[in-house]
Design an enzyme around this catalytic site. Structure first.
Site, mmCIF file in Angstrom:
data_model
loop_
_atom_site.group_PDB
_atom_site.id
_atom_site.type_symbol
_atom_site.label_atom_id
_atom_site.label_comp_id
_atom_site.label_asym_id
_atom_site.label_seq_id
_atom_site.Cartn_x
_atom_site.Cartn_y
_atom_site.Cartn_z
ATOM 1 N N CYS A 7 46.611 34.399 37.929
ATOM 2 C CA CYS A 7 45.864 34.689 39.168
ATOM 3 C C CYS A 7 45.749 33.440 40.044
ATOM 4 O O CYS A 7 45.335 32.374 39.590
ATOM 5 C CB CYS A 7 44.476 35.222 38.796
ATOM 6 S SG CYS A 7 43.296 35.246 40.159
ATOM 7 N N HIS A 49 37.016 35.564 36.508
ATOM 8 C CA HIS A 49 38.029 36.461 37.067
ATOM 9 C C HIS A 49 37.514 37.900 37.073
ATOM 10 O O HIS A 49 37.387 38.533 36.030
ATOM 11 C CB HIS A 49 39.333 36.396 36.285
ATOM 12 C CG HIS A 49 40.383 37.314 36.862
ATOM 13 N ND1 HIS A 49 41.129 36.979 37.974
ATOM 14 C CD2 HIS A 49 40.757 38.573 36.519
ATOM 15 C CE1 HIS A 49 41.938 37.982 38.273
ATOM 16 N NE2 HIS A 49 41.732 38.970 37.413
ATOM 17 N N ASN A 90 37.591 42.893 51.009
ATOM 18 C CA ASN A 90 38.628 43.914 50.911
ATOM 19 C C ASN A 90 38.741 44.333 49.454
ATOM 20 O O ASN A 90 38.738 43.485 48.559
ATOM 21 C CB ASN A 90 39.967 43.348 51.394
ATOM 22 C CG ASN A 90 39.942 42.984 52.872
ATOM 23 O OD1 ASN A 90 39.331 43.682 53.671
ATOM 24 N ND2 ASN A 90 40.586 41.891 53.235
ATOM 25 N N GLY A 96 43.182 46.882 51.703
ATOM 26 C CA GLY A 96 43.943 45.753 52.238
ATOM 27 C C GLY A 96 43.815 44.472 51.428
ATOM 28 O O GLY A 96 44.105 43.390 51.918
ATOM 29 N N HIS A 101 41.514 38.775 42.976
ATOM 30 C CA HIS A 101 40.378 38.048 42.390
ATOM 31 C C HIS A 101 39.296 38.190 43.452
ATOM 32 O O HIS A 101 39.493 37.754 44.602
ATOM 33 C CB HIS A 101 40.771 36.584 42.126
ATOM 34 C CG HIS A 101 39.680 35.733 41.536
ATOM 35 N ND1 HIS A 101 39.861 34.961 40.386
ATOM 36 C CD2 HIS A 101 38.404 35.493 41.939
ATOM 37 C CE1 HIS A 101 38.740 34.316 40.109
ATOM 38 N NE2 HIS A 101 37.832 34.614 41.048
ATOM 39 N N HIS A 103 36.763 38.236 46.258
ATOM 40 C CA HIS A 103 36.394 37.180 47.202
ATOM 41 C C HIS A 103 35.735 37.781 48.427
ATOM 42 O O HIS A 103 36.081 38.874 48.856
ATOM 43 C CB HIS A 103 37.610 36.346 47.633
ATOM 44 C CG HIS A 103 38.773 37.165 48.109
ATOM 45 N ND1 HIS A 103 39.650 37.782 47.254
ATOM 46 C CD2 HIS A 103 39.200 37.477 49.361
ATOM 47 C CE1 HIS A 103 40.563 38.431 47.951
ATOM 48 N NE2 HIS A 103 40.302 38.271 49.234
HETATM 49 P P1 AMP Z 1 42.567 39.532 50.949
HETATM 50 O O1 AMP Z 1 43.571 40.167 51.851
HETATM 51 O O2 AMP Z 1 41.170 39.972 51.199
HETATM 52 O O3 AMP Z 1 42.974 39.644 49.483
HETATM 53 O O4 AMP Z 1 42.552 38.008 51.340
HETATM 54 C C1 AMP Z 1 43.222 36.994 50.655
HETATM 55 C C2 AMP Z 1 43.060 35.742 51.473
HETATM 56 O O5 AMP Z 1 43.430 34.643 50.657
HETATM 57 C C3 AMP Z 1 43.926 35.691 52.734
HETATM 58 O O6 AMP Z 1 43.089 35.555 53.884
HETATM 59 C C4 AMP Z 1 44.793 34.449 52.516
HETATM 60 O O7 AMP Z 1 45.032 33.712 53.687
HETATM 61 C C5 AMP Z 1 43.987 33.651 51.504
HETATM 62 N N1 AMP Z 1 44.759 32.762 50.657
HETATM 63 C C6 AMP Z 1 45.914 33.023 50.006
HETATM 64 N N2 AMP Z 1 46.327 31.944 49.319
HETATM 65 C C7 AMP Z 1 45.403 30.965 49.544
HETATM 66 C C8 AMP Z 1 45.267 29.611 49.118
HETATM 67 N N3 AMP Z 1 46.156 29.033 48.298
HETATM 68 N N4 AMP Z 1 44.207 28.916 49.548
HETATM 69 C C9 AMP Z 1 43.302 29.474 50.376
HETATM 70 N N5 AMP Z 1 43.372 30.757 50.805
HETATM 71 C C10 AMP Z 1 44.406 31.490 50.401
HETATM 72 ZN ZN ZN Z 2 41.349 35.232 38.993
#
Ligand code: AMP
Ligand code: ZN
Length: 116
Positions: A7, A49, A90, A96, A101, A103
């Site tokens: 992850c 996680h 999301n 979406g 993980h 957030h």
């Molecule tokens: P979601 O579509 O809600 O799953 O959002 C995932 C978010 O993670 C997106 O806004 C990405 O830009 C962000 N993201 C992906 N990889 C990284 C990373 N390495 N560091 C910081 N943010 C990230």
């Molecule tokens: Zn995770």
């Protein structure tokens, strides 16, 4: 599973992938989104996680979710966001979600924004 080695955000928690951290305690990590939609775009994550919001249980995770939510206004104040902000979680394919993980996006700063 408390840690999933495949992850992306677990790797960020473990320090295997760099991030721009804004806050950290024993159970929560906050870092800046790599593709921000807004002038300030933070991701608040549990260190544990948990794949999606659909995987939480009220008994086990209500306090954790409460703490994540309560951090949002504090972090926005610290980032000098004073005119309101947006929080988004999301969940799953139709929600979406791209990173599996849990957030919470927290976005603020003067508009127009890139997205949202
Ligand atoms: P979601 O579509 O809600 O799953 O959002 C995932 C978010 O993670 C997106 O806004 C990405 O830009 C962000 N993201 C992906 N990889 C990284 C990373 N390495 N560091 C910081 N943010 C990230
Ligand atoms: Zn995770």
């Amino acid at each position: 599973m408390s840690h999933d080695p495949s992850c992306l955000f677990c790797k960020i928690v473990a320090g295997q992938i760099p991030s721009r951290k804004a806050y950290e305690d024993e159970e929560i990590l906050v870092f800046h989104d790599i593709h921000p939609w807004a002038p300030v775009h933070l991701l608040i994550i549990p260190k544990l996680h948990i794949a999606t919001l659909a995987d939480i249980s009220e008994e086990q995770h209500a306090a954790l979710l409460g703490r994540m939510t309560a951090l949002a206004p504090r972090l926005m104040r610290e980032a000098a966001v004073t005119n309101g902000f947006r929080t988004v979680i999301n969940c799953g394919a139709d929600g979406g979600q791209e990173v599996y993980h849990l957030h919470m996006h927290v976005m603020g700063g003067p508009r127009p924004w890139a997205k949202g």
